[in-house]
Design an enzyme around this catalytic site. Structure first.
Site, PDB file in Angstrom:
ATOM      1  N   HIS A  56       0.815  -1.211   0.000  1.00 18.61           N
ATOM      2  CA  HIS A  56       0.000   0.000   0.000  1.00 18.61           C
ATOM      3  C   HIS A  56       0.845   1.256   0.000  1.00 18.61           C
ATOM      4  CE1 HIS A  56      -3.260  -2.847   0.754  1.00 18.61           C
ATOM      5  NE2 HIS A  56      -3.938  -1.967   0.053  1.00 18.61           N
ATOM      6  N   ARG A  76     -10.733   4.191  -1.434  1.00 24.53           N
ATOM      7  CA  ARG A  76     -10.214   3.377  -0.323  1.00 24.53           C
ATOM      8  C   ARG A  76     -10.502   4.100   0.992  1.00 24.53           C
ATOM      9  NH1 ARG A  76      -5.843   1.981  -4.290  1.00 24.53           N
ATOM     10  NH2 ARG A  76      -5.584  -0.267  -4.227  1.00 24.53           N
ATOM     11  N   CYS A 110      -9.915  -3.272 -10.263  1.00 25.45           N
ATOM     12  CA  CYS A 110      -9.476  -2.047  -9.589  1.00 25.45           C
ATOM     13  C   CYS A 110      -8.090  -2.224  -8.948  1.00 25.45           C
ATOM     14  CB  CYS A 110     -10.486  -1.599  -8.545  1.00 25.45           C
ATOM     15  SG  CYS A 110     -10.677  -2.756  -7.197  1.00 25.45           S
TER      16      CYS A 110
END
Ligand code: PEP
Ligand code: MG
Length: 594
Positions: free
Chosen positions: A204, A311, A522
């Protein structure tokens, strides 16, 4: 001396700047420029913080029980000595005066310089004093944070971005690790590039770096040890290369590449208002992935036709574990919906856990890094279902935001039928509540992420319950291949071209289409031009990616013919080594996975 450090390329482009080394402190260090006229005030903040720590340490010394006197008192004396060292204090102030760093940044920069000096000491005892130095610096940083928390009385001037100091050298950040939460704080900050020692290509941290559209290299192992504060550094985000102290000729070459890529970006940017239609007329939807509502205007500017992945967990970060309540979330979602002006916004329910931990949850200390295998632990919907109040508040906020424009709700990491039933029950309950209370809300389509192999192998179940599916390739690859996406040691095994991964993606697209349900990708694969043709050939018509990737993917789509790509996709799926097919067919072939 020129030095080259290799890592994983995670965000494209070239950055050239002076290195800012950030110690991996447990404390968030704010990095911003102060106005030079505020330097004396900033120095005084630092002095006050040191004074407070000195008082703290003296008090600790007094409190030491008599039987422990000797060792503990000696240790505290070492800390006091380090704290009161005038040469250190002066050197720290120099960062404030000469470079206009804020006090915390100056402290962290000086700590980095000193830590290196300690590392190079011959004497074991002295070398080990580095830990003491870090503890003292941490105390001072804490004291500074307390001080700046007193809004209105703080001596800190307005935060100033690098661009306001046109004469300053650009800066690149070098760290052992940067958490996704820290990375988020660098949005709009002074740094023009990032290098970290650890991290995988689809961690991330890397994803947020890409969303910042700033060149970045992760997994560069020794980088933060080899690069020194203030060194000139080139970050080649295409090759995963970091060049330290480059000779003038290399610098010139990279400056040329920087100018070229700027020209290329401007050229691609002209496509932003053009619809993504293949040469044989297939219409493709290009959506944006965002982290915060403030990213929505940038998504529109890149030509996004909606948000395919918001997110939402990033709203939960950098707040010391205190969770955003329903109202705060509603405002954030509403802002994104309003900013998108009638285009759809897909809000994913919170995906906390794995490499996106919260420091504290529900008042308890809950440190995911201490759980054995956080990627397989209490993450995403598992956490949401374990925190029903939090989950309900989020679902309520999403439904309320839907009164302002089209909203879709997306649930991450679903695996079991009972998770589907439990999630749907919460959604139903929230809708009934809102109706009963007469609270404004809108219709919301509900979708599932397909990111665990079990989900991709239970598609009929998922298609019965959900309005749409969204394939999270980042996790699907991680869980299919048993590779921690954040671990650079196994990055070479993280292979999006693995036949098993491609098979799961192909089945999800095909079964979704057959059921007449929308399927989107995605994960990072959607924004990677090496996969555009394959995904089109597999029948995908909805891609969601970082806004910065949209123009290049669109260009690929505009040059494609779907009927040819269908045959190509079949060949890729059947191949033992899919890369060999790609190399033979797609112009330019394929980059080898990092
Ligand atoms: C994914 O797993 O592909 C995805 C889009 O979710 P995240 O990267 O946030 O885990
Ligand atoms: Mg995921």
């Amino acid at each position: 001396m020129t030095l080259q450090v290799f890592g994983l390329p995670v965000s494209r482009g070239v950055a050239i700047g002076r290195a800012v080394l950030v110690a991996s402190s447990r404390i968030d260090v704010a990095h911003y420029y102060i106005d030079p006229v505020d330097a004396p005030a900033e120095i005084s903040r630092l002095r006050q913080a040191r004074k407070r720590v000195s008082v703290e340490l003296e008090a600790l010394k007094q409190a030491v029980p008599a039987d422990a006197q000797h060792e503990l008192v000696a240790l505290l004396d070492v800390h006091l000595m380090l704290l009161n060292d005038e040469a250190v204090a002066e050197a720290t102030c120099a960062w404030i005066i000469d470079r206009h760093y804020n006090a915390e940044w100056a402290m962290a920069a000086q700590l980095e310089v000193l830590a290196r000096q300690f590392d190079e000491m011959e004497d074991d005892y002295l070398r080990e004093r580095k830990a003491d130095l870090e503890q003292v610096a941490e105390r001072v940083l804490r004291a500074l944070a307390d001080k700046s928390g007193e809004r209105g009385t703080s001596a800190v001037g307005p935060k100033v971005g690098a661009r306001d100091f046109a004469g300053e050298d650009p800066l690149v950040l070098v760290a052992n690790d940067i958490s996704p939460a820290d990375m988020l704080q660098f949005k709009g900050s002074v740094f023009t590039g990032f290098v970290t020692d650890v991290g995988g290509k689809n961690s991330h941290t890397a994803i947020v770096a890409r969303s910042l559209d700033i060149p970045a290299v992760v997994g560069a192992r020794e980088a933060s040890r080899l690069i020194r504060q203030d060194d000139w550094v080139i970050i080649d985000g295409d090759a995963g290369l970091v060049i330290v102290d480059p000779p003038p000729i290399v610098l010139e070459e990279y400056r040329f590449r920087q100018r070229q890529s700027q020209v290329e970006r401007e050229r691609l940017h002209r496509l932003r208002h053009k619809a993504a239609v293949t040469l044989d007329g297939a219409r493709v939807e290009l959506l944006a992935n965002i982290e915060l509502p403030g990213d929505a205007p940038g998504a529109l500017a890149s030509g996004a036709e909606g948000i395919g992945l918001f997110r939402s967990e990033f709203l939960f970060m950098n707040r010391e574990g205190e969770l955003p309540d329903e109202e705060e979330q509603y405002i954030a979602y509403r802002d994104a919906v309003v900013a998108m002006g009638g285009l759809p916004v897909t809000i994913r329910t919170v995906d906390i856990g794995a490499d996106k931990p919260l420091e504290r949850m529900s008042g308890q200390e809950l440190r995911h890094e201490h759980t054995l295998n956080p990627a397989m632990g209490l993450r995403a919907i598992r956490w949401s279902l374990a925190e029903p109040q939090m989950f309900e508040a989020q679902v309520r906020a999403i439904y309320r935001a839907a009164s302002h424009g089209p909203v879709r709700l997306l649930i991450p990491m679903l695996t079991h039928a009972n998770e589907i039933t439990a999630s749907m029950a919460v959604i139903r309950r929230v809708r009934e509540q809102l109706m009963r209370e007469g609270v404004a809300h809108g219709a919301v389509e509900v979708g599932a992420m397909v990111e665990v192999p079990a989900a991709a192998l239970s598609l009929p179940l998922f298609l019965r319950h959900f309005d749409f599916l969204s394939i999270g390739t980042n996790d699907l690859i991680q869980y299919t291949l048993a590779i921690d996406r954040a671990d650079e040691a196994v990055a070479h095994l993280y292979d999006p071209w693995h036949p098993a991964v491609l098979r799961l993606i192909a089945d999800t697209i095909a079964q979704g289409r057959q059921a007449g349900k929308d399927v989107c990708v995605c994960g990072e694969m959607a924004g990677d031009i090496d996969f555009t043709e394959l995904l089109l050939g597999l029948g995908l018509r909805s891609f969601s990616m970082h806004p910065a990737c949209i123009p290049a993917v669109k260009q690929r789509i505009l040059r494609s013919e779907v009927h040819r790509l269908e045959a190509y996709a079949k060949d890729v799926l059947q191949a033992e080594d899919p890369r060999s097919v790609v190399r033979a067919v797609v112009p330019g072939g394929v980059r080898v996975a990092a």
